[in-house]
Design an enzyme around this catalytic site. Structure first.
Site, PDB file in Angstrom:
ATOM      1  N   ARG A   1      53.115  54.577  45.367  1.00  0.00           N
ATOM      2  CA  ARG A   1      53.013  53.793  46.608  1.00  0.00           C
ATOM      3  C   ARG A   1      52.536  54.664  47.769  1.00  0.00           C
ATOM      4  O   ARG A   1      51.921  54.162  48.707  1.00  0.00           O
ATOM      5  CB  ARG A   1      54.356  53.103  46.899  1.00  0.00           C
ATOM      6  CG  ARG A   1      55.490  54.043  47.142  1.00  0.00           C
ATOM      7  CD  ARG A   1      56.842  53.380  46.993  1.00  0.00           C
ATOM      8  NE  ARG A   1      57.217  53.146  45.591  1.00  0.00           N
ATOM      9  CZ  ARG A   1      58.345  52.569  45.200  1.00  0.00           C
ATOM     10  NH1 ARG A   1      59.228  52.137  46.099  1.00  0.00           N
ATOM     11  NH2 ARG A   1      58.614  52.413  43.919  1.00  0.00           N
TER      12      ARG A   1
ATOM     13  N   LYS B   1      61.418  63.478  36.154  1.00  0.00           N
ATOM     14  CA  LYS B   1      61.743  62.493  35.130  1.00  0.00           C
ATOM     15  C   LYS B   1      62.401  63.157  33.934  1.00  0.00           C
ATOM     16  O   LYS B   1      62.177  64.345  33.680  1.00  0.00           O
ATOM     17  CB  LYS B   1      60.437  61.831  34.630  1.00  0.00           C
ATOM     18  CG  LYS B   1      59.775  60.894  35.598  1.00  0.00           C
ATOM     19  CD  LYS B   1      58.491  60.334  34.979  1.00  0.00           C
ATOM     20  CE  LYS B   1      57.768  59.406  35.936  1.00  0.00           C
ATOM     21  NZ  LYS B   1      58.507  58.186  36.286  1.00  0.00           N
TER      22      LYS B   1
HETATM   23  N1  BES Z   1      54.538  55.891  37.237  1.00  0.00           N
HETATM   24  C1  BES Z   1      55.865  55.476  37.476  1.00  0.00           C
HETATM   25  C2  BES Z   1      56.145  54.058  36.989  1.00  0.00           C
HETATM   26  C3  BES Z   1      56.087  53.823  35.509  1.00  0.00           C
HETATM   27  C4  BES Z   1      57.237  53.751  34.773  1.00  0.00           C
HETATM   28  C5  BES Z   1      54.873  53.602  34.882  1.00  0.00           C
HETATM   29  C6  BES Z   1      57.165  53.492  33.416  1.00  0.00           C
HETATM   30  C7  BES Z   1      54.818  53.355  33.548  1.00  0.00           C
HETATM   31  C8  BES Z   1      55.958  53.291  32.803  1.00  0.00           C
HETATM   32  C9  BES Z   1      56.152  55.508  38.964  1.00  0.00           C
HETATM   33  O1  BES Z   1      55.503  56.495  39.686  1.00  0.00           O
HETATM   34  C10 BES Z   1      57.607  55.767  39.109  1.00  0.00           C
HETATM   35  O2  BES Z   1      58.029  56.825  38.745  1.00  0.00           O
HETATM   36  N2  BES Z   1      58.334  54.803  39.651  1.00  0.00           N
HETATM   37  C11 BES Z   1      59.737  54.922  39.836  1.00  0.00           C
HETATM   38  C12 BES Z   1      60.099  54.419  41.204  1.00  0.00           C
HETATM   39  C13 BES Z   1      61.516  54.722  41.591  1.00  0.00           C
HETATM   40  C14 BES Z   1      61.693  56.203  41.785  1.00  0.00           C
HETATM   41  C15 BES Z   1      61.815  53.979  42.863  1.00  0.00           C
HETATM   42  C16 BES Z   1      60.431  54.109  38.765  1.00  0.00           C
HETATM   43  O3  BES Z   1      59.955  53.028  38.426  1.00  0.00           O
HETATM   44  O4  BES Z   1      61.447  54.571  38.249  1.00  0.00           O
HETATM   45 MN    MN Z   2      56.587  58.328  39.620  1.00  0.00          MN
END
Ligand code: BES
Ligand code: MN
Ligand code: ZN
Length: 510
Positions: free
Chosen positions: A362, A288
């Site tokens: 997931r 990230k």
């Molecule tokens: N933990 C994150 C989702 C999240 C985003 C929680 C913002 C709280 C605030 C999750 O594991 C994630 O990174 N999801 C990705 C999925 C994508 C790679 C398909 C996302 O939402 O960008």
């Molecule tokens: Mn994630």
């Protein structure tokens, strides 16, 4: 932090000795209401005058403090708090009003409040004494919570007092009994939500997977829950391949935590609560951006809510069986971490192509949901900070709700509405499933940008089988950048009270 002490007394409001007596009031009503009628008389019509002057209008979240003269009332201060219009009054308005009262008390240096709810008679949501008291106490308990455990000194702008006691003033023994029931529930449910908030506020180096497991074990000892904790080796034995895949990039030991509460009949199938427990989500190899990455400590908010809910259910001794399932791990990049393109075998046996290592929630939930089968649950409800896309869809005002059973979805929506943790449904139509088709494995872990919240839920659906299941995407609601009257900014504890209310209503239905 110590729990808020709650007392219910039967008394005439003018005779209540307290540093601060809280008097809720409806907007546009120019006469004193409930206990304020007698208090107005005691203070020589002072409340009537300020209402008539429009100095206090009773708008939601408004408040005004009044100082009776010596001998006029047993309470040192009267605090009028606004509920907004009578016909719009909901439990949420009552929660907010008591949150406002707690903030004012802190500012005034008052640690104890008395509250009269008499004015709430005939509030529009047809709130009885029980509902009004429950909402009021929930608002107060949630408002009084603060996360101070990692500060070594008080800040300059710290409130002058912490509210530690509340007295509810009842008009008779029947009302007192309802207030006591409400207090018991509010204490358990809002107290559990505060536990969840503390856990989610703890940084990743404190709230590790083993920390969550220790919390679970302590709950087990204190409340008679059966707690089972699997370490990496035990997970291998159970074939939790997707959870292990996420955990393999981290030095920190993962845990798979199972909590069982047995309040129902031996042969009754349990409710299953499942919570995502990523104690820090860096994204892994699909890392990230640095901006706000520190907030990814709350990626275990689903897990925190499951721990809180099981504590509350046990405290309340609800006559039902409940199992809590928590896959807990960090998601970090390293020489051993999973890579985009890797294929792993899940607990269910389905193979997964990992296209993006940041779609880790997931993966770990897939194994937890499949593991739930062995308990033959009557229904499964999971909560996960799963997708940024749910923030795009619903902002911070609703939990994304999806599932495989229309009745369960309706039920969960109604429960969320009651506790002020609103859920909004998104469709899981078959057409979306194609976005998860993989060239090399049974399924891939991301479906691209379109409908990101839905494809994430579709992925989970592949692992639940026929059991009625609903999924709460809490990525937009588990953390707040701004405060509500009864919630400071930061971790919200969502959906702990929703979980508890769901279990309570199921326990009552039988
Ligand atoms: N933990 C994150 C989702 C999240 C985003 C929680 C913002 C709280 C605030 C999750 O594991 C994630 O990174 N999801 C990705 C999925 C994508 C790679 C398909 C996302 O939402 O960008
Ligand atoms: Mn994630
Ligand atoms: Zn995550």
């Amino acid at each position: 932090m110590a729990d808020l002490r709650i007392t219910v007394i039967e008394a005439d409001a003018t005779a209540v000795t307290a540093p601060l007596l809280v008097l809720p009031h409806f907007e546009r009503e120019r006469r004193p209401l409930g206990a304020a009628v007698a208090l107005d008389r005691a203070v020589g019509g002072g409340i009537t005058r300020l209402l008539e002057a429009g100095d206090f209008r009773g708008k939601k979240d408004e408040s005004l403090v009044l100082y009776p003269r010596d001998g006029e009332s047993a309470a040192e201060r009267l605090l009028l708090v606004g509920l907004g219009k009578r016909e719009e009054c909901t439990a949420e308005r009552v929660r907010r009003a008591l949150g406002t009262a707690v903030r004012q008390a802190e500012r005034l240096g008052v640690g104890e409040l008395a509250v009269s709810l008499d004015a709430l008679d005939e509030a529009s949501e047809r709130m009885g004494a029980y509902q009004a008291a429950r909402a009021a106490l929930e608002g107060a308990i949630l408002a009084a919570w603060d996360f101070r455990e990692l500060k070594t000194k008080l800040e300059e702008d710290a409130p002058r007092a912490q509210v530690n006691a509340i007295t509810l003033v009842a008009r008779g023994s029947e009302e007192a009994r309802e207030f006591c029931d409400a207090a018991r529930f509010a204490q358990a449910a809002a107290g559990a939500e505060n536990l969840a908030r503390s856990l989610a506020s703890r940084p990743g180096n404190v709230a590790t997977p083993s920390h969550l497991a220790q919390v679970a074990e302590a709950l087990g000892r204190e409340h008679g829950l059966l707690v089972t904790v699997l370490d990496r080796a035990a997970m291998r034995g159970e074939g939790l391949g997707a959870l292990l895949a996420v955990a393999q990039g981290s030095e920190e030991e993962p845990r798979f935590i199972v909590l069982e509460y047995r309040g129902g009949a031996q042969d009754q199938r349990p409710l299953a609560l499942v919570g995502k427990g990523v104690t820090f989500d860096s994204g892994g190899i699909s890392i990230k951006p640095a901006e706000k990455m520190e907030e990814m400590k709350y990626d275990m908010s689903g897990a925190a809510a499951v721990l809180g809910a099981l504590r509350a259910v046990a405290e309340l001794e609800l006559p039902i069986n409940v199992v809590g399932l928590i896959p807990a791990t960090e998601n970090l990049p390293s020489g051993r971490a999973i890579k985009p393109g890797d294929v792993v075998t899940s607990h269910l046996g389905k193979t997964i192509e990992i296209v993006n290592t940041d779609a880790e929630g997931r993966l770990i939930l897939a194994d937890a949901l499949a593991y739930a089968r062995r308990f033959q649950p009557q229904a499964i409800l999971d909560a996960a900070t799963l997708t940024g896309a749910v923030v795009v869809a619903l902002g911070n005002h609703a939990i994304g709700l999806m599932g495989n059973d229309g009745d369960l979805i309706d039920e969960v929506r109604a429960v969320g509405q009651r506790v002020g943790q609103r859920c909004w449904p998104l469709p899981l139509w078959d057409e979306y499933r194609e976005q998860l088709d993989s060239q090399v494995a049974d399924i891939k872990n991301t479906g691209g940008r379109p409908a990101g919240t839905i494809t994430a839920a579709w992925f989970l659906k592949e692992f639940v089988g026929d059991t009625p299941w609903a999924h709460l995407d809490i990525a937009g609601t588990a953390w707040r950048d701004d405060a509500l009257p009864y919630l400071r900014k930061g971790a919200t504890g969502v959906p702990t009270r929703l979980f508890v209310e769901w279990v309570r209503s199921r326990a009552e239905a039988r």
